[in-house]
Scaffold this motif. Structure first.
Motif, PDB file in Angstrom:
ATOM      1  N   ILE A   1       9.375   9.977   5.609  1.00  0.00           N
ATOM      2  CA  ILE A   1       9.617  10.522   4.276  1.00  0.00           C
ATOM      3  C   ILE A   1      10.487  11.758   4.412  1.00  0.00           C
ATOM      4  O   ILE A   1      10.453  12.460   5.425  1.00  0.00           O
ATOM      5  N   ARG A   2      11.273  12.031   3.374  1.00  0.00           N
ATOM      6  CA  ARG A   2      12.313  13.046   3.461  1.00  0.00           C
ATOM      7  C   ARG A   2      11.900  14.377   2.845  1.00  0.00           C
ATOM      8  O   ARG A   2      11.158  14.425   1.868  1.00  0.00           O
TER       9      ARG A   2
ATOM     10  N   TYR B   1      12.037  11.481  -5.819  1.00  0.00           N
ATOM     11  CA  TYR B   1      11.503  10.260  -5.246  1.00  0.00           C
ATOM     12  C   TYR B   1      10.043  10.500  -4.881  1.00  0.00           C
ATOM     13  O   TYR B   1       9.725  11.422  -4.125  1.00  0.00           O
ATOM     14  N   PHE B   2       9.172   9.668  -5.444  1.00  0.00           N
ATOM     15  CA  PHE B   2       7.737   9.771  -5.209  1.00  0.00           C
ATOM     16  C   PHE B   2       7.285   8.614  -4.331  1.00  0.00           C
ATOM     17  O   PHE B   2       7.479   7.445  -4.685  1.00  0.00           O
ATOM     18  N   THR B   3       6.675   8.947  -3.200  1.00  0.00           N
ATOM     19  CA  THR B   3       6.047   7.928  -2.360  1.00  0.00           C
ATOM     20  C   THR B   3       4.557   7.908  -2.677  1.00  0.00           C
ATOM     21  O   THR B   3       3.851   8.905  -2.469  1.00  0.00           O
TER      22      THR B   3
ATOM     23  N   ASP C   1       0.788  -1.231   0.000  1.00  0.00           N
ATOM     24  CA  ASP C   1       0.000   0.000   0.000  1.00  0.00           C
ATOM     25  C   ASP C   1       0.820   1.280   0.000  1.00  0.00           C
ATOM     26  O   ASP C   1       0.267   2.376  -0.149  1.00  0.00           O
ATOM     27  N   ILE C   2       2.124   1.180   0.215  1.00  0.00           N
ATOM     28  CA  ILE C   2       2.963   2.380   0.196  1.00  0.00           C
ATOM     29  C   ILE C   2       4.330   1.977  -0.370  1.00  0.00           C
ATOM     30  O   ILE C   2       4.891   0.948   0.006  1.00  0.00           O
ATOM     31  N   PHE C   3       4.829   2.768  -1.295  1.00  0.00           N
ATOM     32  CA  PHE C   3       6.121   2.464  -1.909  1.00  0.00           C
ATOM     33  C   PHE C   3       6.695   3.751  -2.502  1.00  0.00           C
ATOM     34  O   PHE C   3       5.974   4.737  -2.731  1.00  0.00           O
ATOM     35  N   THR C   4       7.990   3.745  -2.734  1.00  0.00           N
ATOM     36  CA  THR C   4       8.685   4.895  -3.298  1.00  0.00           C
ATOM     37  C   THR C   4       9.348   4.487  -4.603  1.00  0.00           C
ATOM     38  O   THR C   4       9.965   3.421  -4.689  1.00  0.00           O
TER      39      THR C   4
END
Length: 510
Positions: free
Chosen positions: A387-388, A76-78, A66-69
């Motif tokens: 997340i950055r 970088y897109f999460t 359900d969540i990935f980068t």
């Protein structure tokens, strides 16, 4: 219609691969979402994302959850694909998740427009004033008058009772775009024509010419956004932009009648802020593109679904006729034109459901935020991910919820009453994993970037269909022809467009 920033946020994620081709790799830290690095390198991600956004994101979800980068170009897109967790993005403060800075940068890059400070606040305030509430009453009246001028000007000519055959997409997009353009940007001045009929005739001719120029730009837009236009296409895109800057210029707008308060106020605010007129002209083209690039295609899909589903057509026709009877109106030979008001449009729950179902199937915006500081995303299951600062967070509701078979059984089948309860009221209870969803259909976005023009856009769509069903018989030339596929090059741009047009016939009912 989507707000300028909402549409451009969707556009942003579709073009980053072309706009940012350099970027550094980084290692995943403990507590971060899974980072997909291979076997496809980041450039491969860009190409796959661009080729078919929905397919790419579905593959990533199946691989990572359900969540990935993913790295797309230099960012970088999460992605968050659990709809129960959408609130962690759309409700977050702008000090942590912002949507304006990179949208403004993209506007400057693609359109040559340099935004004001607090651009979004000005647009939101003006849209709330003029495209909702009492302002919407005025806009609905203007839209109705222009629709009738375009659709019914030849009533009584003798030819109006014959079947007219044309492409459904071309017809729907043409009429809705032109009526919306005239409602927003005004009509030919009576001072220059002398008579109302002559002014209406010029409006019809001018708006039709403008539509076909807009379509040329619209067809170039995916490659323009990706920055992959060939030399001749670049020249054509520049020609079209200059044509619209000139047509919608502040100078020319001064000579038009009935300019909407929304457009007038947008120009006035920028003038008061000291913006040069040539930049105001560019903004007017942005307003036209943002306001009229989606409703026409949505009208095409809605009419097509109704013609392919006789039960839906019968139910909505019956509802339309009931609303007309309640107001003592009807489409009659020699009778007055229908006065279709906002209040009448509030009495069409079946049509409302069909509109929402159409948008569920064909609207595919992307919600994107820039991460302004290191922070933690909390998922609905309690898991937390770091997340950055400098990265991006994104949601693609189309695959995450709108066509999820757990939320919508037979998700790719048009069910006109899907958003109705048994008692005929609006249905808002949809579930995933046994839990009620707050964000179950998101064609207009959500949170602070939710389209402020959504009520006017919905009214445009409903008015067009209401008048078509009131005044005309219509049918597909080939009832057995399959519904065309969607043009996957346009993922993220709002309302999807078909891969081809489909022929239909229409004639006056009386």
């Amino acid at each position: 219609m989507g707000s300028l920033l909402q549409i451009l946020l969707g556009l942003f994620i579709s073009v980053i691969g072309a706009l940012y081709l350099l970027g550094s790799f980084r290692r995943r830290r403990a507590g971060e979402p899974p980072l997909d690095k291979g076997p496809i390198p980041w450039l491969g991600h860009v190409l796959e994302f661009r080729k078919d956004t929905a397919k790419f994101l579905q593959r990533m979800k199946e691989k990572h959850g359900d969540i990935f980068t993913v790295q797309l170009g230099g960012f970088y897109f999460t992605f968050i694909t659990d709809p129960h967790s959408f609130g962690s993005v759309v409700k977050e403060a702008r000090t942590k998740l912002d949507f304006t800075k990179f949208a403004e940068q993209l506007v400057a890059r693609v359109f040559g427009y340099h935004s004001l400070q607090n651009e979004h606040k000005f647009l939101q305030a003006s849209s709330t004033k003029h495209l909702m509430g009492d302002g919407l009453v005025v806009m609905t009246q203007a839209m109705m008058c222009n629709l009738q001028n375009l659709m019914l000007h030849n009533v009584g000519s003798g030819d109006d009772k014959l079947w007219q055959e044309t492409g459904l997409f071309a017809y729907s997009y043409n009429i809705v775009f032109r009526a919306g353009y005239l409602a927003l940007f005004g009509n030919e001045s009576l001072k220059s024509t002398g008579t109302l009929e002559k002014a209406k005739e010029i409006d019809r001719q001018h708006s039709n010419e403008l539509f076909w120029e807009f379509r040329k730009y619209d067809q170039l837009f995916p490659n323009l956004a990706y920055s992959v236009l060939g030399p001749s296409e670049k020249m054509e895109a520049e020609r079209l932009k200059r044509l619209f800057w000139n047509t919608l210029s502040v100078q020319k707008m001064r000579s038009r009648d009935n300019i909407s308060g929304w457009v007038h106020e947008q120009q006035q605010v920028r003038a008061e802020q000291g913006m040069q007129e040539f930049m105001q002209d560019r903004y007017m083209f942005l307003l036209l593109w943002a306001s009229q690039g989606n409703t026409g295609p949505a009208a095409f899909w809605l009419l097509l679904y109704l013609m392919k589903h006789p039960e839906a057509m019968k139910s909505i026709k019956s509802e339309v006729e009931q609303v007309l009877r309640e107001t003592g109106q009807g489409a009659k030979q020699g009778g007055p034109l229908i006065d279709l008001t906002r209040d009448m449009l509030l009495k069409t729950p079946i049509l409302d459901s069909a509109v929402e179902e159409t948008l569920r199937l064909t609207a595919a915006p992307v919600l994107t935020r820039a991460v302004m500081q290191d922070m933690t995303i909390k998922m609905a299951n309690g898991q937390e991910y770091k997340i950055r600062e400098g990265d991006r967070v994104a949601i693609f509701p189309y695959t995450a919820v709108q066509v999820d078979p757990e939320v919508y059984p037979d998700p790719f089948i048009f069910k006109y009453d899907r958003f109705l309860t048994p008692d005929g009221s609006k249905k808002t209870d949809f579930y995933k994993g046994g839990k009620k969803l707050k964000y179950y259909n998101m064609p207009w976005g959500a949170g602070t970037t939710m389209c402020p023009g959504r009520f006017f856009a919905t009214n445009e769509l409903k008015q067009f269909v209401f008048l078509m069903l009131s005044y005309f018989d219509l049918e597909l030339k080939n009832p057995n022809e399959e519904i065309p596929g969607i043009d996957i090059r346009r993922w993220g741009f709002g309302s999807m467009q078909p891969t081809k047009d489909i022929q239909f016939r229409y004639r006056l009912r009386f």
